[in-house]
Design a protein around this motif. Sequence first.
Motif, mmCIF file in Angstrom:
data_model
loop_
_atom_site.group_PDB
_atom_site.id
_atom_site.type_symbol
_atom_site.label_atom_id
_atom_site.label_comp_id
_atom_site.label_asym_id
_atom_site.label_seq_id
_atom_site.Cartn_x
_atom_site.Cartn_y
_atom_site.Cartn_z
ATOM 1 N N GLN A 71 0.813 -1.316 0.231
ATOM 2 C CA GLN A 71 0.033 0.075 0.089
ATOM 3 C C GLN A 71 0.961 1.284 -0.012
ATOM 4 N N SER A 72 0.300 2.376 -0.133
ATOM 5 C CA SER A 72 1.088 3.732 -0.228
ATOM 6 C C SER A 72 0.130 4.806 -0.019
ATOM 7 N N THR A 73 0.544 5.857 0.558
ATOM 8 C CA THR A 73 0.074 7.216 0.466
ATOM 9 C C THR A 73 -0.445 7.621 -0.843
ATOM 10 N N ASP A 74 -1.490 8.196 -1.166
ATOM 11 C CA ASP A 74 -1.653 9.119 -2.487
ATOM 12 C C ASP A 74 -1.366 8.043 -3.832
ATOM 13 N N GLU A 75 -1.792 7.016 -3.715
ATOM 14 C CA GLU A 75 -1.123 6.077 -4.826
ATOM 15 C C GLU A 75 -1.184 6.611 -6.065
ATOM 16 N N ASN A 76 -2.064 7.063 -6.553
ATOM 17 C CA ASN A 76 -2.169 7.631 -7.884
ATOM 18 C C ASN A 76 -1.008 8.787 -8.326
ATOM 19 N N GLU A 77 -1.074 9.691 -7.316
ATOM 20 C CA GLU A 77 0.147 10.536 -7.363
ATOM 21 C C GLU A 77 1.386 10.105 -7.370
ATOM 22 N N LEU A 78 1.510 8.992 -6.454
ATOM 23 C CA LEU A 78 2.738 8.645 -6.488
ATOM 24 C C LEU A 78 3.280 7.839 -7.631
ATOM 25 N N LYS A 79 2.430 7.082 -7.977
ATOM 26 C CA LYS A 79 2.791 6.294 -9.496
ATOM 27 C C LYS A 79 3.159 7.377 -10.460
ATOM 28 N N GLU A 80 2.571 8.576 -10.832
ATOM 29 C CA GLU A 80 2.817 9.579 -11.489
ATOM 30 C C GLU A 80 4.194 9.971 -11.038
ATOM 31 N N LYS A 81 4.568 10.323 -10.059
ATOM 32 C CA LYS A 81 5.942 10.943 -9.459
ATOM 33 C C LYS A 81 6.824 10.207 -9.868
ATOM 34 N N LEU A 82 6.562 8.768 -9.565
ATOM 35 C CA LEU A 82 7.745 7.895 -10.039
ATOM 36 C C LEU A 82 8.030 7.573 -11.438
ATOM 37 N N LYS A 83 6.943 7.850 -12.141
ATOM 38 C CA LYS A 83 6.968 7.796 -13.615
ATOM 39 C C LYS A 83 7.487 8.889 -14.141
ATOM 40 N N ASN A 84 7.487 10.135 -13.668
ATOM 41 C CA ASN A 84 7.704 11.499 -14.356
ATOM 42 C C ASN A 84 8.924 12.030 -13.904
ATOM 43 N N GLU A 85 9.369 11.952 -12.599
ATOM 44 C CA GLU A 85 10.478 12.428 -11.931
ATOM 45 C C GLU A 85 11.487 11.481 -11.235
ATOM 46 N N LYS A 86 12.491 12.211 -10.808
ATOM 47 C CA LYS A 86 13.578 11.295 -10.299
ATOM 48 C C LYS A 86 13.450 11.324 -8.706
ATOM 49 N N VAL A 87 12.987 10.603 -8.034
ATOM 50 C CA VAL A 87 12.644 10.546 -6.726
ATOM 51 C C VAL A 87 13.857 10.315 -5.531
ATOM 52 N N THR A 88 14.216 10.863 -4.560
ATOM 53 C CA THR A 88 15.162 10.302 -3.583
ATOM 54 C C THR A 88 14.072 9.817 -2.542
ATOM 55 N N PHE A 89 14.711 8.667 -2.177
ATOM 56 C CA PHE A 89 13.746 7.910 -1.282
ATOM 57 C C PHE A 89 14.731 7.076 -0.285
ATOM 58 N N TYR A 90 14.176 6.746 1.065
ATOM 59 C CA TYR A 90 14.941 6.110 1.937
ATOM 60 C C TYR A 90 14.157 4.690 2.452
ATOM 61 N N CYS A 91 15.255 3.973 2.961
ATOM 62 C CA CYS A 91 14.703 2.786 3.661
ATOM 63 C C CYS A 91 15.449 2.741 4.828
ATOM 64 N N GLY A 92 14.968 2.323 5.864
ATOM 65 C CA GLY A 92 15.737 2.241 7.266
ATOM 66 C C GLY A 92 16.014 0.745 7.597
ATOM 67 N N PHE A 93 17.393 0.835 8.189
ATOM 68 C CA PHE A 93 17.502 -0.870 8.672
ATOM 69 C C PHE A 93 18.387 -0.662 10.082
ATOM 70 N N ASP A 94 17.647 -1.087 11.115
ATOM 71 C CA ASP A 94 18.084 -1.115 12.266
ATOM 72 C C ASP A 94 19.340 -2.252 12.347
ATOM 73 N N ALA A 95 20.420 -1.713 13.111
ATOM 74 C CA ALA A 95 21.584 -2.542 13.092
ATOM 75 C C ALA A 95 21.366 -3.644 14.149
ATOM 76 N N THR A 96 20.592 -4.436 14.117
ATOM 77 C CA THR A 96 20.316 -5.425 15.419
ATOM 78 C C THR A 96 21.550 -6.778 15.302
ATOM 79 N N ALA A 97 22.198 -6.872 14.150
ATOM 80 C CA ALA A 97 22.965 -7.885 14.108
ATOM 81 C C ALA A 97 24.205 -7.529 13.292
#
Length: 411
Positions: A20-46
């Motif tokens: 799922q995502s927030t504002d799905e249609n908007e996000l789809k268009e943004k990913l199609k037409n723009e270069k997006v900076t995004f992040y994913c977090g990783f806790d260093a538990t090991a």
Amino acid sequence: MNLEYDNVFDELVDRGYYEQSTDENELKEKLKNEKVTFYCGFDATADSLTVGHLIQIMVMMRMQNYGHRPIALLGGGTTMIGDPSGRSDMRMVMTKERINQNVDSFYKQFQRFIDFSNDKAIVENNANWLLKLNFIEFLRDVGSEFLVNEMLKKDAYKNRMERGLTFFEFSYMLLQSYDFLELYRRHHCTLEIGGSDQWSNIIGGYDLVRKKEKDKVYGMTFKLLTTADGVKMGKSQKGAVWLDEKKTSPYELFQYMRNVDDRDVEKFLLLLTFIPTKECRKLCESKEAKDINHAKEVLAYEITKLVHGEKKADEALEASKALFTGLGNEDAMPQTDITENELPIGILNLLTNLKLTSSNGEARRLIKQGGISIDDNKITDPTFEVTKDLFNEDKIIIKKGKKTFHKVNLK
């Protein structure tokens, strides 16, 4: 690189990542037409990533292939608390030194998968800002934007209320939300991604950035990597399946993937490899045993190649063929050298010394259950002794259950 789809959003949906995502249609268009900076977090538990992290890694790689810029956020700060999402107990508190070592290990592993050259990707450590926060200022600036009654409705907290939830853990959502705000300010990051269990935390950051910066940002989650039985992927009889070859060898990773449930093969090919979508589905069209086994071998090879490189994948494939067909090279199989002076040795002690079992008691139970063989001869007596006479061409192969093999060389 030839891209299969017009945009990465369609690829993520069609291959089964998207939840799922927030504002799905908007996000789809943004990913199609723009270069997006995004992040994913990783806790260093090991000190190593696991197979369970591959979903997030694959999504980051796919998005980078379409020109978007990933930020791998290493949780040097948040790991000091621990995310309560999906947990029934409090995570073990770790020292700063241990966390920093784990962060360094994660970054080295990410460099195998993500291209950090020429600003194509960024690595950040949230310890750089979280450990410097002033408590009162943070509460005034960030805590004032969160309603406790709304937070308690979130699954991350609701599931813990009966057994107890410390304020220590309760603050985690605020810290992860602040990460999004910080990355927006530092790198104009407008999208946070994560597993489906991170939805509550992602929404927290999504709301915080919109309130503080009056700008449009997005959140997107992906299905967790689970088996057909609903179990989280990445566990074996020995525990977690690691991406560090010192903890899980390329051969062991290959065998783990080679032995997945028939029902999971197509899903894992789509999620964990870069084989084109149509080819993944074609590999799994037939329900004949030989065709399913071929698809499993392709799956195991591709994942081992992704994680450890082509040479190690070739070696693991050869070792697998040596076991199941009598052809190929078994050198990549986990192995241990022993000397004549160590013989004879009781089978219980040998299994425990090889770390095939955690104790002699476990070894005894396995033998009584018929779970141990030497060179395809089942061992039924817990007092059995391994002698020099058993070694054919100075080696024996011990089989535990149906999937775990270990070669012992006589030196």
